[in-house]
Design a protein around this motif. Sequence first.
Motif, PDB file in Angstrom:
ATOM      1  N   ILE A  56      13.938   2.920  36.736  1.00 38.12           N
ATOM      2  CA  ILE A  56      12.757   3.551  36.133  1.00 38.12           C
ATOM      3  C   ILE A  56      11.736   3.861  37.228  1.00 38.12           C
ATOM      4  CG2 ILE A  56      10.864   3.240  34.494  1.00 38.12           C
ATOM      5  CD1 ILE A  56      12.738   1.320  32.960  1.00 38.12           C
ATOM      6  N   PRO A  57      11.358   5.121  37.389  1.00 35.92           N
ATOM      7  CA  PRO A  57      10.402   5.473  38.445  1.00 35.92           C
ATOM      8  C   PRO A  57       8.992   4.997  38.107  1.00 35.92           C
ATOM      9  CG  PRO A  57      10.867   7.390  37.085  1.00 35.92           C
ATOM     10  CD  PRO A  57      11.782   6.297  36.601  1.00 35.92           C
ATOM     11  N   ALA A  58       8.154   4.897  39.117  1.00 32.85           N
ATOM     12  CA  ALA A  58       6.780   4.428  38.920  1.00 32.85           C
ATOM     13  C   ALA A  58       5.948   5.438  38.141  1.00 32.85           C
ATOM     14  CB  ALA A  58       6.136   4.141  40.278  1.00 32.85           C
ATOM     15  N   THR A  59       6.260   6.722  38.318  1.00 28.17           N
ATOM     16  CA  THR A  59       5.490   7.771  37.634  1.00 28.17           C
ATOM     17  C   THR A  59       6.433   8.855  37.121  1.00 28.17           C
ATOM     18  OG1 THR A  59       5.145   8.994  39.704  1.00 28.17           O
ATOM     19  CG2 THR A  59       3.464   7.382  39.084  1.00 28.17           C
ATOM     20  N   ASP A  60       5.932   9.630  36.154  1.00 27.62           N
ATOM     21  CA  ASP A  60       6.635  10.828  35.666  1.00 27.62           C
ATOM     22  C   ASP A  60       8.095  10.518  35.308  1.00 27.62           C
ATOM     23  OD1 ASP A  60       6.643  13.470  34.883  1.00 27.62           O
ATOM     24  OD2 ASP A  60       7.123  14.242  36.883  1.00 27.62           O
ATOM     25  N   ARG A  61       8.267   9.547  34.428  1.00 32.13           N
ATOM     26  CA  ARG A  61       9.589   8.988  34.138  1.00 32.13           C
ATOM     27  C   ARG A  61      10.626  10.042  33.763  1.00 32.13           C
ATOM     28  NH1 ARG A  61      10.538   3.861  30.040  1.00 32.13           N
ATOM     29  NH2 ARG A  61      12.791   3.597  30.397  1.00 32.13           N
ATOM     30  N   TYR A  62      10.263  10.988  32.908  1.00 34.71           N
ATOM     31  CA  TYR A  62      11.233  11.995  32.459  1.00 34.71           C
ATOM     32  C   TYR A  62      10.861  13.393  32.941  1.00 34.71           C
ATOM     33  CZ  TYR A  62      12.601   8.121  29.456  1.00 34.71           C
ATOM     34  OH  TYR A  62      13.013   6.892  28.995  1.00 34.71           O
ATOM     35  N   GLY A  63      10.158  13.442  34.054  1.00 31.92           N
ATOM     36  CA  GLY A  63       9.663  14.723  34.554  1.00 31.92           C
ATOM     37  C   GLY A  63      10.755  15.722  34.882  1.00 31.92           C
ATOM     38  N   ASP A  64      11.889  15.239  35.396  1.00 29.88           N
ATOM     39  CA  ASP A  64      12.957  16.171  35.771  1.00 29.88           C
ATOM     40  C   ASP A  64      13.514  16.923  34.566  1.00 29.88           C
ATOM     41  OD1 ASP A  64      12.865  15.778  38.472  1.00 29.88           O
ATOM     42  OD2 ASP A  64      14.563  14.399  38.565  1.00 29.88           O
ATOM     43  N   LEU A  65      13.458  16.311  33.394  1.00 27.09           N
ATOM     44  CA  LEU A  65      14.031  16.969  32.216  1.00 27.09           C
ATOM     45  C   LEU A  65      13.296  18.262  31.888  1.00 27.09           C
ATOM     46  CD1 LEU A  65      14.737  13.920  29.856  1.00 27.09           C
ATOM     47  CD2 LEU A  65      16.349  15.144  31.343  1.00 27.09           C
ATOM     48  N   LYS A  66      12.024  18.316  32.173  1.00 27.06           N
ATOM     49  CA  LYS A  66      11.243  19.533  31.907  1.00 27.06           C
ATOM     50  C   LYS A  66      11.720  20.711  32.753  1.00 27.06           C
ATOM     51  CE  LYS A  66       7.047  16.891  30.760  1.00 27.06           C
ATOM     52  NZ  LYS A  66       7.558  15.551  31.109  1.00 27.06           N
ATOM     53  N   LYS A  67      12.407  20.408  33.854  1.00 27.98           N
ATOM     54  CA  LYS A  67      12.885  21.464  34.745  1.00 27.98           C
ATOM     55  C   LYS A  67      14.186  22.086  34.265  1.00 27.98           C
ATOM     56  CE  LYS A  67      11.050  18.760  38.637  1.00 27.98           C
ATOM     57  NZ  LYS A  67      11.433  18.013  39.865  1.00 27.98           N
ATOM     58  N   ILE A  68      14.821  21.452  33.305  1.00 23.33           N
ATOM     59  CA  ILE A  68      16.111  21.952  32.808  1.00 23.33           C
ATOM     60  C   ILE A  68      15.839  22.914  31.651  1.00 23.33           C
ATOM     61  CG2 ILE A  68      18.312  21.311  31.744  1.00 23.33           C
ATOM     62  CD1 ILE A  68      18.157  18.653  33.247  1.00 23.33           C
ATOM     63  N   LYS A  69      15.850  24.187  31.942  1.00 18.53           N
ATOM     64  CA  LYS A  69      15.473  25.202  30.952  1.00 18.53           C
ATOM     65  C   LYS A  69      16.654  25.669  30.103  1.00 18.53           C
ATOM     66  CE  LYS A  69      11.379  25.267  32.917  1.00 18.53           C
ATOM     67  NZ  LYS A  69      10.225  24.599  32.272  1.00 18.53           N
ATOM     68  N   GLN A  70      17.867  25.365  30.520  1.00 13.55           N
ATOM     69  CA  GLN A  70      19.056  25.854  29.810  1.00 13.55           C
ATOM     70  C   GLN A  70      19.127  25.242  28.404  1.00 13.55           C
ATOM     71  OE1 GLN A  70      18.909  24.926  32.927  1.00 13.55           O
ATOM     72  NE2 GLN A  70      20.109  26.290  34.231  1.00 13.55           N
ATOM     73  N   ARG A  71      19.658  26.033  27.479  1.00 12.92           N
ATOM     74  CA  ARG A  71      19.874  25.513  26.129  1.00 12.92           C
ATOM     75  C   ARG A  71      20.863  24.354  26.185  1.00 12.92           C
ATOM     76  NH1 ARG A  71      20.955  29.570  21.217  1.00 12.92           N
ATOM     77  NH2 ARG A  71      18.875  30.167  21.922  1.00 12.92           N
ATOM     78  N   THR A  72      20.555  23.280  25.482  1.00 17.25           N
ATOM     79  CA  THR A  72      21.337  22.054  25.567  1.00 17.25           C
ATOM     80  C   THR A  72      21.663  21.525  24.179  1.00 17.25           C
ATOM     81  OG1 THR A  72      20.152  21.508  27.617  1.00 17.25           O
ATOM     82  CG2 THR A  72      21.393  19.733  26.571  1.00 17.25           C
ATOM     83  N   LEU A  73      22.873  21.010  24.029  1.00 12.15           N
ATOM     84  CA  LEU A  73      23.268  20.299  22.819  1.00 12.15           C
ATOM     85  C   LEU A  73      23.519  18.850  23.195  1.00 12.15           C
ATOM     86  CD1 LEU A  73      24.039  20.288  19.799  1.00 12.15           C
ATOM     87  CD2 LEU A  73      26.393  20.838  20.504  1.00 12.15           C
ATOM     88  N   VAL A  74      22.812  17.927  22.535  1.00 10.26           N
ATOM     89  CA  VAL A  74      22.933  16.493  22.782  1.00 10.26           C
ATOM     90  C   VAL A  74      23.651  15.864  21.595  1.00 10.26           C
ATOM     91  CG1 VAL A  74      21.682  14.354  23.275  1.00 10.26           C
ATOM     92  CG2 VAL A  74      20.756  16.555  24.068  1.00 10.26           C
ATOM     93  N   VAL A  75      24.674  15.056  21.870  1.00  6.99           N
ATOM     94  CA  VAL A  75      25.510  14.478  20.814  1.00  6.99           C
ATOM     95  C   VAL A  75      25.703  12.992  21.095  1.00  6.99           C
ATOM     96  CG1 VAL A  75      27.798  14.524  19.727  1.00  6.99           C
ATOM     97  CG2 VAL A  75      26.728  16.659  20.470  1.00  6.99           C
ATOM     98  N   ASN A  76      25.626  12.188  20.038  1.00  6.86           N
ATOM     99  CA  ASN A  76      25.914  10.761  20.182  1.00  6.86           C
ATOM    100  C   ASN A  76      26.220  10.155  18.815  1.00  6.86           C
ATOM    101  OD1 ASN A  76      26.292   8.282  21.427  1.00  6.86           O
ATOM    102  ND2 ASN A  76      24.396   8.397  22.597  1.00  6.86           N
ATOM    103  N   GLY A  77      26.578   8.871  18.861  1.00  6.99           N
ATOM    104  CA  GLY A  77      26.823   8.116  17.646  1.00  6.99           C
ATOM    105  C   GLY A  77      25.603   7.297  17.271  1.00  6.99           C
ATOM    106  N   ARG A  78      25.630   6.750  16.075  1.00  5.60           N
ATOM    107  CA  ARG A  78      24.487   5.999  15.549  1.00  5.60           C
ATOM    108  C   ARG A  78      24.147   4.786  16.405  1.00  5.60           C
ATOM    109  NH1 ARG A  78      23.607   1.681  12.149  1.00  5.60           N
ATOM    110  NH2 ARG A  78      21.791   1.850  10.777  1.00  5.60           N
TER     111      ARG A  78
END
Length: 285
Positions: A212-234
């Motif tokens: 876990i980074p000290a700052t901007d924990r999920y900042g890189d995700l904002k840079k991913i502009k491509q359409r994405t499908l996320v799939v998982n189980g319960r």
Amino acid sequence: MTNVNLSETAPTQFQDIGGVSLAYRHFGKEGAPPVVCLQHFTGTMNNFDPIHTKRLAQDRPLILVDYRGVGRSGGEMPDSMPAIAADIIAFVKALGLKEIDLFGFSIGGMVAQQVVLDAPELVRRILLAGTGPSGGEGMQEFSPEVLEIVNRPNSTQQERSLDLFFSKSPTSYAAGKAWLKRIAARKLDREPEAKPQVAEAQLVALAKWGAIPATDRYGDLKKIKQRTLVVNGRNDIMVPTINSYILQQHLPDARLILYPDSGHGSHFQFSEEFAEEAARFFAAA
């Protein structure tokens, strides 16, 4: 397309990426951007579900590839997601491809995110199954439950996969056994099981990814502009399901599917339904 399942018959090929050859299989209907498929912890090309590959291959080319050091790929498995992603980027460019889609499961989903961050111009769409973001929840190390299964004495890889990928219900377990039967259908030209060095390196890569980074924990995700499908189980015990929600919330253009009574391998359990969802996702304008 015929009813022949090309995942059972497509020959294994090899592509040099600067002195190391990566093993891969390439099949399906040409004319659309190929889907490059990236595998889970210690997994090889053998582990891709034929129901998924057969359905996707009706519409577009598929490329299944083993990481450096995995299966018959040369060299040793790298111990960081950027290094693994660099191999995949070099592989895609060596094949002369200008645009691809990505389908990553578990560690494969982490590598896919890194590929997009490092070479965004190559990637059109991303499908992320059973995975999570860098610095996600509970991703620095496996839980005691997972470690108990992984280190269980006198158990087979197949038995461990059932407990790691599926829920404890009879329905989920039965689906898991059906998946194991499907991925064993290819009899010739199969990849050898991953060597111990692969697991060791991938565990280091996972620990680095989960820090876990000290700052901007999920900042890189904002840079991913491509359409994405996320799939998982319960209830994914390997990459906690909350991470799929985090991906959907922080990626700019992401959809989320959570299947009931399932875990890490939910897309294997709901194989036909998932295959259609994946086909629609990659085909949509």
